[in-house]
Scaffold this active site. Structure first.
Site, PDB file in Angstrom:
ATOM      1  N   ASN A   1      26.973  -4.332   7.243  1.00  0.00           N
ATOM      2  CA  ASN A   1      27.276  -3.117   6.493  1.00  0.00           C
ATOM      3  C   ASN A   1      28.751  -3.177   6.111  1.00  0.00           C
ATOM      4  O   ASN A   1      29.616  -2.974   6.951  1.00  0.00           O
ATOM      5  CB  ASN A   1      26.989  -1.883   7.373  1.00  0.00           C
ATOM      6  CG  ASN A   1      27.398  -0.587   6.682  1.00  0.00           C
ATOM      7  OD1 ASN A   1      27.745  -0.588   5.489  1.00  0.00           O
ATOM      8  ND2 ASN A   1      27.362   0.516   7.410  1.00  0.00           N
TER       9      ASN A   1
ATOM     10  N   LYS B   1      30.321  -1.229   4.244  1.00  0.00           N
ATOM     11  CA  LYS B   1      30.908   0.102   3.994  1.00  0.00           C
ATOM     12  C   LYS B   1      31.664   0.078   2.664  1.00  0.00           C
ATOM     13  O   LYS B   1      31.268  -0.662   1.763  1.00  0.00           O
ATOM     14  CB  LYS B   1      31.766   0.535   5.183  1.00  0.00           C
ATOM     15  CG  LYS B   1      30.994   0.387   6.508  1.00  0.00           C
ATOM     16  CD  LYS B   1      31.623   1.045   7.674  1.00  0.00           C
ATOM     17  CE  LYS B   1      30.733   0.829   8.902  1.00  0.00           C
ATOM     18  NZ  LYS B   1      31.210   1.495  10.096  1.00  0.00           N
TER      19      LYS B   1
ATOM     20  N   HIS C   1      23.320   6.849   7.892  1.00  0.00           N
ATOM     21  CA  HIS C   1      24.434   6.335   8.702  1.00  0.00           C
ATOM     22  C   HIS C   1      25.266   7.519   9.205  1.00  0.00           C
ATOM     23  O   HIS C   1      25.421   8.517   8.495  1.00  0.00           O
ATOM     24  CB  HIS C   1      25.290   5.387   7.858  1.00  0.00           C
ATOM     25  CG  HIS C   1      26.277   4.624   8.683  1.00  0.00           C
ATOM     26  ND1 HIS C   1      27.447   5.182   9.130  1.00  0.00           N
ATOM     27  CD2 HIS C   1      26.255   3.358   9.168  1.00  0.00           C
ATOM     28  CE1 HIS C   1      28.103   4.275   9.853  1.00  0.00           C
ATOM     29  NE2 HIS C   1      27.395   3.166   9.899  1.00  0.00           N
TER      30      HIS C   1
ATOM     31  N   GLU D   1      28.283   7.978   9.345  1.00  0.00           N
ATOM     32  CA  GLU D   1      29.382   8.356   8.445  1.00  0.00           C
ATOM     33  C   GLU D   1      28.863   9.242   7.320  1.00  0.00           C
ATOM     34  O   GLU D   1      29.566  10.135   6.848  1.00  0.00           O
ATOM     35  CB  GLU D   1      30.061   7.087   7.900  1.00  0.00           C
ATOM     36  CG  GLU D   1      30.908   6.419   8.981  1.00  0.00           C
ATOM     37  CD  GLU D   1      31.070   4.908   8.812  1.00  0.00           C
ATOM     38  OE1 GLU D   1      30.785   4.382   7.723  1.00  0.00           O
ATOM     39  OE2 GLU D   1      31.463   4.265   9.804  1.00  0.00           O
TER      40      GLU D   1
ATOM     41  N   GLU E   1      22.962   3.348  16.630  1.00  0.00           N
ATOM     42  CA  GLU E   1      24.409   3.192  16.519  1.00  0.00           C
ATOM     43  C   GLU E   1      25.105   4.351  17.229  1.00  0.00           C
ATOM     44  O   GLU E   1      25.293   5.424  16.637  1.00  0.00           O
ATOM     45  CB  GLU E   1      24.838   3.191  15.040  1.00  0.00           C
ATOM     46  CG  GLU E   1      24.292   2.048  14.227  1.00  0.00           C
ATOM     47  CD  GLU E   1      25.227   1.680  13.075  1.00  0.00           C
ATOM     48  OE1 GLU E   1      25.543   0.489  12.958  1.00  0.00           O
ATOM     49  OE2 GLU E   1      25.660   2.571  12.321  1.00  0.00           O
TER      50      GLU E   1
ATOM     51  N   GLY F   1      33.284   1.081  14.969  1.00  0.00           N
ATOM     52  CA  GLY F   1      34.645   0.833  14.511  1.00  0.00           C
ATOM     53  C   GLY F   1      35.708   1.066  15.562  1.00  0.00           C
ATOM     54  O   GLY F   1      36.893   1.152  15.267  1.00  0.00           O
TER      55      GLY F   1
ATOM     56  N   SER G   1      30.528  -1.995  16.922  1.00  0.00           N
ATOM     57  CA  SER G   1      31.457  -3.002  17.436  1.00  0.00           C
ATOM     58  C   SER G   1      30.761  -4.281  17.908  1.00  0.00           C
ATOM     59  O   SER G   1      31.127  -4.867  18.929  1.00  0.00           O
ATOM     60  CB  SER G   1      32.336  -2.411  18.551  1.00  0.00           C
ATOM     61  OG  SER G   1      33.096  -1.331  18.051  1.00  0.00           O
TER      62      SER G   1
HETATM   63  P1  13P Z   1      31.389  -1.693  13.385  1.00  0.00           P
HETATM   64  O1  13P Z   1      30.584  -2.930  13.606  1.00  0.00           O
HETATM   65  O2  13P Z   1      32.615  -1.937  12.545  1.00  0.00           O
HETATM   66  O3  13P Z   1      31.666  -0.959  14.657  1.00  0.00           O
HETATM   67  O4  13P Z   1      30.480  -0.713  12.487  1.00  0.00           O
HETATM   68  C1  13P Z   1      29.202  -0.452  12.885  1.00  0.00           C
HETATM   69  C2  13P Z   1      28.501   0.239  11.791  1.00  0.00           C
HETATM   70  O5  13P Z   1      28.774   1.386  11.502  1.00  0.00           O
HETATM   71  C3  13P Z   1      27.460  -0.506  11.074  1.00  0.00           C
HETATM   72  O6  13P Z   1      26.705   0.352  10.292  1.00  0.00           O
END
Ligand code: 13P
Length: 249
Positions: A9, A11, A94, A96, A166, A172, A212
């Site tokens: 992903n 983003k 997601h 976010e 997640e 992150g 992560s």
């Molecule tokens: P990270 O791997 O950067 O922690 O992000 C995870 C994520 O949100 C994947 O959708």
């Protein structure tokens, strides 16, 4: 047997030119037959990345999708559009999107339903906050999110669904869930799938861990019985992504 799926992903990273340059750099190393590999890229990079991946088995995915096919929804992209572009995967719900763009369990469900109608595989994200975990509410949160997200999904379409666990506190942050925490949550999600669709179908649905994931921790996470791959953020935007893709092989 469920085929493992490793989805990157990106983003809101990589404009088309940079995206193609990066894909050209990594595509050979992530083109493996043992696993499904998907790059979920910004909408504007979908076609260029798809073109760049031609001749490989790596697929593209979008990072969100609207729940209507067309209409007065300024700024949105519909499943019909992704379908026409032959984009096979889309991330839905997601954290976010839920937190920063006020997406609800209801619209997450509508997006997943409409994506499935168009033959797309929705990667439905669920996961608890640190506070909820601290209050021992993880299972309640997952139960509610999974239940809503799967509402009205027909059993014959359920195999296309992917669930991504997640935990928000692991996204992150560099703080990965322990292997036991990740497996426990994914196993719990599997029980919810059994309740909803029965054992046979539930055994075919892939459950990913995200938060992560790195080349260091991926092999152990992927070795767990209910973890069928990863949804990978930061580590999918650097050249060592192949180490995650191949982790544990
Ligand atoms: P990270 O791997 O950067 O922690 O992000 C995870 C994520 O949100 C994947 O959708």
């Amino acid at each position: 047997m469920r085929k493992m799926l490793i989805a990157g992903n990106w983003k809101m990273n990589f404009a088309p030119k940079k995206a193609v340059k990066f894909v050209d750099q990594i595509k050979e190393s992530i083109d493996i037959k043992e696993r499904d590999v998907v790059l979920c890229v910004p909408y504007v990079a979908l076609q260029p990345v798809k073109d760049a991946l031609k001749g490989t088995s790596v697929q593209v995915g979008a990072q969100n999708v609207h729940y209507m096919d067309d209409g007065a929804y300024t700024g949105e992209i519909s499943p019909a559009m992704l379908d026409e572009m032959e984009v096979p995967y889309v991330i839905v719900g997601h954290s976010e999107r839920r937190e920063k763009f006020a997406e609800s369990d209801t619209t997450v469900n509508l997006r997943a339903l409409r994506a499935l109608k168009h033959g797309l595989c929705p990667i439905i994200c669920v996961g608890e906050t640190q506070k909820q975990r601290g209050a021992q509410r993880t299972e309640d949160v997952l139960r509610k999110q999974v239940k809503f997200a799967l509402d009205e999904i027909k059993p014959e379409r359920a195999e296309k669904v992917v669930i991504a666990y997640e935990p928000i506190w692991a996204i992150g942050t560099g703080v990965t869930a322990t292997t036991a925490q990740a497996e426990d949550a994914c196993a719990f999600i599997r029980t919810l799938l059994v309740e909803r669709f029965g054992k046979e179908i539930a055994q075919k649905i892939r459950i990913l861990y995200g938060g992560s994931v790195t080349p260091k921790n991926a092999a152990e996470l992927f070795s767990q019985p209910n973890i069928d791959g990863g949804l990978v953020g930061g580590a999918s935007t650097i050249p060592t992504f192949d180490e995650v893709v191949k982790a544990g092989l």
